[in-house]
Design a protein around this motif. Structure first.
Motif, PDB file in Angstrom:
ATOM      1  N   SER A  10     173.315  62.730  29.856  1.00 25.47           N
ATOM      2  CA  SER A  10     172.847  62.862  28.466  1.00 25.47           C
ATOM      3  C   SER A  10     172.752  64.337  28.105  1.00 25.47           C
ATOM      4  O   SER A  10     172.294  65.149  28.906  1.00 25.47           O
ATOM      5  CB  SER A  10     171.475  62.216  28.314  1.00 25.47           C
ATOM      6  OG  SER A  10     171.592  60.836  28.448  1.00 25.47           O
ATOM      7  N   GLY A  11     173.188  64.660  26.890  1.00 26.47           N
ATOM      8  CA  GLY A  11     173.095  66.042  26.429  1.00 26.47           C
ATOM      9  C   GLY A  11     174.350  66.848  26.694  1.00 26.47           C
ATOM     10  O   GLY A  11     174.366  68.057  26.490  1.00 26.47           O
ATOM     11  N   ASN A  12     175.416  66.164  27.125  1.00 28.44           N
ATOM     12  CA  ASN A  12     176.696  66.862  27.295  1.00 28.44           C
ATOM     13  C   ASN A  12     177.232  67.241  25.908  1.00 28.44           C
ATOM     14  O   ASN A  12     177.203  66.419  24.988  1.00 28.44           O
ATOM     15  CB  ASN A  12     177.682  65.927  28.009  1.00 28.44           C
ATOM     16  CG  ASN A  12     178.921  66.648  28.449  1.00 28.44           C
ATOM     17  OD1 ASN A  12     179.590  67.293  27.655  1.00 28.44           O
ATOM     18  ND2 ASN A  12     179.244  66.535  29.736  1.00 28.44           N
ATOM     19  N   PHE A  13     177.724  68.460  25.770  1.00 29.11           N
ATOM     20  CA  PHE A  13     178.200  68.924  24.461  1.00 29.11           C
ATOM     21  C   PHE A  13     179.381  68.105  23.919  1.00 29.11           C
ATOM     22  O   PHE A  13     179.675  68.128  22.731  1.00 29.11           O
ATOM     23  CB  PHE A  13     178.560  70.407  24.514  1.00 29.11           C
ATOM     24  CG  PHE A  13     177.367  71.286  24.279  1.00 29.11           C
ATOM     25  CD1 PHE A  13     176.893  71.518  22.993  1.00 29.11           C
ATOM     26  CD2 PHE A  13     176.675  71.841  25.337  1.00 29.11           C
ATOM     27  CE1 PHE A  13     175.766  72.285  22.768  1.00 29.11           C
ATOM     28  CE2 PHE A  13     175.548  72.615  25.129  1.00 29.11           C
ATOM     29  CZ  PHE A  13     175.082  72.846  23.841  1.00 29.11           C
TER      30      PHE A  13
ATOM     31  N   MET B 145     165.624  63.856  25.561  1.00 27.66           N
ATOM     32  CA  MET B 145     167.074  64.088  25.578  1.00 27.66           C
ATOM     33  C   MET B 145     167.833  62.760  25.565  1.00 27.66           C
ATOM     34  O   MET B 145     168.785  62.586  24.797  1.00 27.66           O
ATOM     35  CB  MET B 145     167.452  64.919  26.810  1.00 27.66           C
ATOM     36  CG  MET B 145     168.931  65.158  26.960  1.00 27.66           C
ATOM     37  SD  MET B 145     169.631  66.005  25.540  1.00 27.66           S
ATOM     38  CE  MET B 145     169.386  67.702  26.008  1.00 27.66           C
TER      39      MET B 145
ATOM     40  N   SER C   5     170.175  61.640  22.556  1.00 27.45           N
ATOM     41  CA  SER C   5     171.568  61.484  22.956  1.00 27.45           C
ATOM     42  C   SER C   5     172.083  60.060  22.691  1.00 27.45           C
ATOM     43  O   SER C   5     173.280  59.862  22.455  1.00 27.45           O
ATOM     44  CB  SER C   5     171.666  61.845  24.436  1.00 27.45           C
ATOM     45  OG  SER C   5     172.911  61.518  24.945  1.00 27.45           O
TER      46      SER C   5
ATOM     47  N   PHE D  39     170.901  70.110  22.124  1.00 27.31           N
ATOM     48  CA  PHE D  39     171.551  70.099  23.436  1.00 27.31           C
ATOM     49  C   PHE D  39     171.483  71.473  24.102  1.00 27.31           C
ATOM     50  O   PHE D  39     171.515  71.596  25.312  1.00 27.31           O
ATOM     51  CB  PHE D  39     173.016  69.643  23.310  1.00 27.31           C
ATOM     52  CG  PHE D  39     173.169  68.162  23.089  1.00 27.31           C
ATOM     53  CD1 PHE D  39     172.069  67.336  22.890  1.00 27.31           C
ATOM     54  CD2 PHE D  39     174.425  67.567  23.085  1.00 27.31           C
ATOM     55  CE1 PHE D  39     172.206  65.971  22.681  1.00 27.31           C
ATOM     56  CE2 PHE D  39     174.580  66.203  22.889  1.00 27.31           C
ATOM     57  CZ  PHE D  39     173.467  65.411  22.677  1.00 27.31           C
TER      58      PHE D  39
ATOM     59  N   GLU E 143     179.372  65.135  23.456  1.00 26.02           N
ATOM     60  CA  GLU E 143     178.827  64.130  22.541  1.00 26.02           C
ATOM     61  C   GLU E 143     178.865  64.591  21.088  1.00 26.02           C
ATOM     62  O   GLU E 143     178.864  63.778  20.177  1.00 26.02           O
ATOM     63  CB  GLU E 143     177.389  63.781  22.946  1.00 26.02           C
ATOM     64  CG  GLU E 143     177.347  63.000  24.238  1.00 26.02           C
ATOM     65  CD  GLU E 143     175.933  62.678  24.704  1.00 26.02           C
ATOM     66  OE1 GLU E 143     174.997  62.733  23.897  1.00 26.02           O
ATOM     67  OE2 GLU E 143     175.798  62.367  25.902  1.00 26.02           O
TER      68      GLU E 143
ATOM     69  N   ASN F 190     172.291  68.665  16.458  1.00 23.19           N
ATOM     70  CA  ASN F 190     172.843  68.171  17.720  1.00 23.19           C
ATOM     71  C   ASN F 190     173.119  69.329  18.689  1.00 23.19           C
ATOM     72  O   ASN F 190     172.699  69.311  19.845  1.00 23.19           O
ATOM     73  CB  ASN F 190     174.138  67.413  17.411  1.00 23.19           C
ATOM     74  CG  ASN F 190     174.548  66.448  18.505  1.00 23.19           C
ATOM     75  OD1 ASN F 190     175.424  65.623  18.326  1.00 23.19           O
ATOM     76  ND2 ASN F 190     173.927  66.532  19.658  1.00 23.19           N
TER      77      ASN F 190
ATOM     78  N   LYS G 254     167.895  71.759  25.405  1.00 17.00           N
ATOM     79  CA  LYS G 254     167.755  70.801  26.517  1.00 17.00           C
ATOM     80  C   LYS G 254     166.291  70.495  26.856  1.00 17.00           C
ATOM     81  O   LYS G 254     165.795  70.901  27.931  1.00 17.00           O
ATOM     82  CB  LYS G 254     168.470  71.322  27.777  1.00 17.00           C
ATOM     83  CG  LYS G 254     169.961  71.050  27.787  1.00 17.00           C
ATOM     84  CD  LYS G 254     170.512  71.191  29.191  1.00 17.00           C
ATOM     85  CE  LYS G 254     172.020  71.062  29.243  1.00 17.00           C
ATOM     86  NZ  LYS G 254     172.541  69.769  28.861  1.00 17.00           N
TER      87      LYS G 254
END
Lengths: 78, 264
Positions: B235-238, B31, B35, B22, B240, B18, B25
């Motif tokens: 989408s792909g924000n840490f 992504m 995500s 991310f 998560e 994960n 990217k």
């Protein structure tokens, strides 16, 4: 605190699940509920002590397994 | 190898994947897919873990009821993640548009059984007469947590409430997320604290991981609400990673509970 064989045996049965600290606390707390000191525990106190410990274990293990632990204490502590 | 150990290995592998994914990217749809798929997968694992915990209890007792409530909450979280994934992957929608969406109602409903389950465990512990540690530590911990929670929520929530562009329905849902998150934070933090009071107390391990998982989920939900409102979430924000870790810790808590019961 002076050693008491019954107290030690109950703690010994509980310690695999609770660890030594929590097992000792369990005996101390439930003796206090009965108005007894752990070092003064006698076989005559066992039924009440076991019932009290069984009740306290239900939230962690459910009724069936709490009862199984209680039976194990009754069988092996004396 | 016990299921809990296998789940730990899975958790570590998934979290590393994960983070790397991310960090790299990748461009395009990949992504969004990863995500959205990861939380569905992690919530499914959490559902499995809590379901196994419920099944391992005998019938008709308050511990089982507490875990049934937690399982209900996790099932609703799983539904919310699945709806999110369906909207974004299959329908190509943006879940951040038109807040609140259907998934939010599932997530909001999930808070109720989760909170009830946690409270049952805390009050069950209190009824068992075990220690809450030293009074001083307990009171300072409670005050510290209240201060952090209040500052955090005050800053985030006030910005949203003052925003004239946010509709009343959306504001109500934000308030619900923040208030619900706070309400869950207190019993969850208390369970983590309780489980640290006694050394080698295997009996408290399920609660520790369950509560840590729910804390991760709560932090994610509050921050996610704020960032979505701010239009800075994508989408792909840490963040998560926190959500996925939260679900997997809940699963580990459930599996520890099952293994604990089976060990007696």
């Amino acid at each position: 605190m002076p050693e008491n064989k019954l107290m030690k045996r109950v703690q010994h049965i509980l310690s695999p699940l609770q660890g030594e600290e929590m097992a000792a606390a369990t005996v101390r707390i439930h003796c206090a509920v009965m108005g007894r000191k752990p070092e003064d525990l006698s076989p005559a106190d066992l039924p009440v002590l076991v019932k009290s410990i069984q009740e306290s274990l239900i939230i962690f293990l459910g009724s069936d397994k709490a009862q199984a632990i209680a039976r194990s204490i009754e069988m092996h502590a004396v | 190898m016990p299921a809990s150990q296998r789940t730990w290995i899975f958790t570590i592998a998934l979290i590393i994947f994960n983070i790397l994914f991310f960090w790299i990217k990748p461009e395009g749809k990949a992504m969004t897919i990863v995500s959205d798929i990861l939380p569905i997968l992690c919530a499914l694992v959490a559902l499995g873990g809590t379901a196994l915990a419920v099944r391992s209890f005998g019938t008709g007792n308050r511990a089982r009821l507490a875990w049934i409530l937690l399982l209900t909450g996790v099932t609703l979280f799983f539904c919310a993640e699945t709806i999110n994934g369906f909207l974004e992957i299959i329908l190509n929608g943006d879940v951040n548009d038109g807040f609140p969406i259907l998934a939010d109602y599932f997530r909001m409903t999930a808070y109720i059984p989760v909170l009830a389950g946690l409270l049952m465990l805390v009050f069950g512990y209190k009824k068992s007469r075990f220690s809450f540690g030293s009074k001083r530590n307990f009171i300072f911990g409670l005050l510290g947590l209240s201060l952090i929670a209040f500052t955090f929520v005050h800053q985030l929530l006030l910005s949203i409430l003052r925003d004239a562009d946010t509709g009343n329905l959306a504001k109500s849902v934000y308030i619900y997320y923040f208030a619900g998150g706070l309400l869950i934070t207190f019993p969850a933090a208390l369970l983590v604290y309780i489980s640290s009071l006694y050394k080698k107390a295997w009996i408290l391990s399920p609660w520790r991981y369950l509560a840590m998982g729910l804390l991760c989920l709560t932090i994610f939900t509050i921050e996610h609400s704020y960032l979505s409102w701010n239009n800075t979430y994508g989408s792909g924000n840490f963040l998560e990673v926190f959500r996925n870790l939260g679900y997997l810790l809940v699963a580990i808590g459930g599996l520890y509970q099952k293994e604990l019961i089976e060990s007696v």
